[in-house]
Design a protein around this motif. Sequence first.
Motif, short mmCIF file in Angstrom:
data_model
loop_
_atom_site.label_atom_id
_atom_site.label_comp_id
_atom_site.label_asym_id
_atom_site.label_seq_id
_atom_site.Cartn_x
_atom_site.Cartn_y
_atom_site.Cartn_z
N GLU A 46 0.84 -1.21 0.00
CA GLU A 46 0.00 0.00 0.00
C GLU A 46 0.87 1.25 0.00
O GLU A 46 0.47 2.30 -0.49
CB GLU A 46 -0.87 0.05 1.26
N MET A 47 2.06 1.14 0.60
CA MET A 47 2.95 2.29 0.64
C MET A 47 3.59 2.46 -0.75
O MET A 47 4.27 1.56 -1.23
CB MET A 47 4.04 2.11 1.68
N PRO A 48 3.37 3.59 -1.37
CA PRO A 48 3.91 3.80 -2.72
C PRO A 48 5.44 3.79 -2.76
O PRO A 48 6.10 4.26 -1.84
CB PRO A 48 3.39 5.18 -3.12
N GLN A 49 5.97 3.25 -3.84
CA GLN A 49 7.41 3.26 -4.09
C GLN A 49 7.84 4.71 -4.37
O GLN A 49 7.10 5.47 -4.98
CB GLN A 49 7.71 2.38 -5.31
N GLY A 50 9.01 5.09 -3.93
CA GLY A 50 9.57 6.39 -4.28
C GLY A 50 9.16 7.56 -3.42
O GLY A 50 9.43 8.71 -3.77
N LEU A 51 8.53 7.30 -2.28
CA LEU A 51 8.11 8.41 -1.42
C LEU A 51 9.28 9.25 -0.92
O LEU A 51 9.14 10.44 -0.68
CB LEU A 51 7.33 7.89 -0.20
N ILE A 52 10.44 8.64 -0.77
CA ILE A 52 11.58 9.39 -0.23
C ILE A 52 12.39 10.10 -1.30
O ILE A 52 13.36 10.78 -0.99
CB ILE A 52 12.51 8.49 0.61
N ASN A 53 12.00 9.97 -2.55
CA ASN A 53 12.78 10.55 -3.64
C ASN A 53 12.92 12.06 -3.57
O ASN A 53 13.82 12.63 -4.18
CB ASN A 53 12.21 10.14 -5.00
N THR A 54 12.04 12.71 -2.84
CA THR A 54 12.11 14.18 -2.74
C THR A 54 12.91 14.63 -1.52
O THR A 54 13.11 15.83 -1.34
CB THR A 54 10.70 14.79 -2.67
N LEU A 55 13.34 13.68 -0.70
CA LEU A 55 14.07 14.03 0.52
C LEU A 55 15.58 14.02 0.29
O LEU A 55 16.08 13.26 -0.53
CB LEU A 55 13.74 13.04 1.64
N THR A 56 16.27 14.84 1.05
CA THR A 56 17.73 14.84 1.02
C THR A 56 18.24 13.69 1.89
O THR A 56 17.49 13.11 2.69
CB THR A 56 18.31 16.16 1.57
N LYS A 57 19.53 13.39 1.77
CA LYS A 57 20.14 12.34 2.60
C LYS A 57 19.94 12.65 4.08
O LYS A 57 19.59 11.77 4.87
CB LYS A 57 21.63 12.22 2.27
N GLU A 58 20.15 13.90 4.46
CA GLU A 58 20.00 14.31 5.86
C GLU A 58 18.57 14.13 6.35
O GLU A 58 18.33 13.70 7.47
CB GLU A 58 20.47 15.76 6.06
N GLU A 59 17.60 14.48 5.51
CA GLU A 59 16.20 14.32 5.88
C GLU A 59 15.83 12.85 6.05
O GLU A 59 15.08 12.49 6.96
CB GLU A 59 15.29 14.97 4.82
#
Length: 118
Positions: free
Chosen positions: A83-96
Amino acid sequence: DITGVGNRFNAQYILEAIVVPSKVISDQYQSSLVLTVGGEAIAGRVIGEDDKTITIRTDPFAREMTVIKKSDIEERQKSSVSEMPQGLINTLTKEEILDMVAYLRAQGKADDKAFQKK
């Protein structure tokens, strides 16, 4: 549900679950694919089931559920997609991303050692 995830899993597992959510899907959150005799395809998480019907939440944020008569089901199988979509973290920086994992590990407690700078 992320309650207590920091107590149950290490940082590597948490990060992997965020990056590749469909790699391991808990039975508790497993979605199903249902094909009706009328040719309708319905995907979602089974929320309830009795002898005659199944109730499916087709959207994680939906308030209304889809009720399907079992006699109308031609095929039913577990989904291999989370249910959790792939790629949700793609907009976050490494630090985030690191901060998010630390937050999950610390269960939101600001004074936890996960937030201490080294």
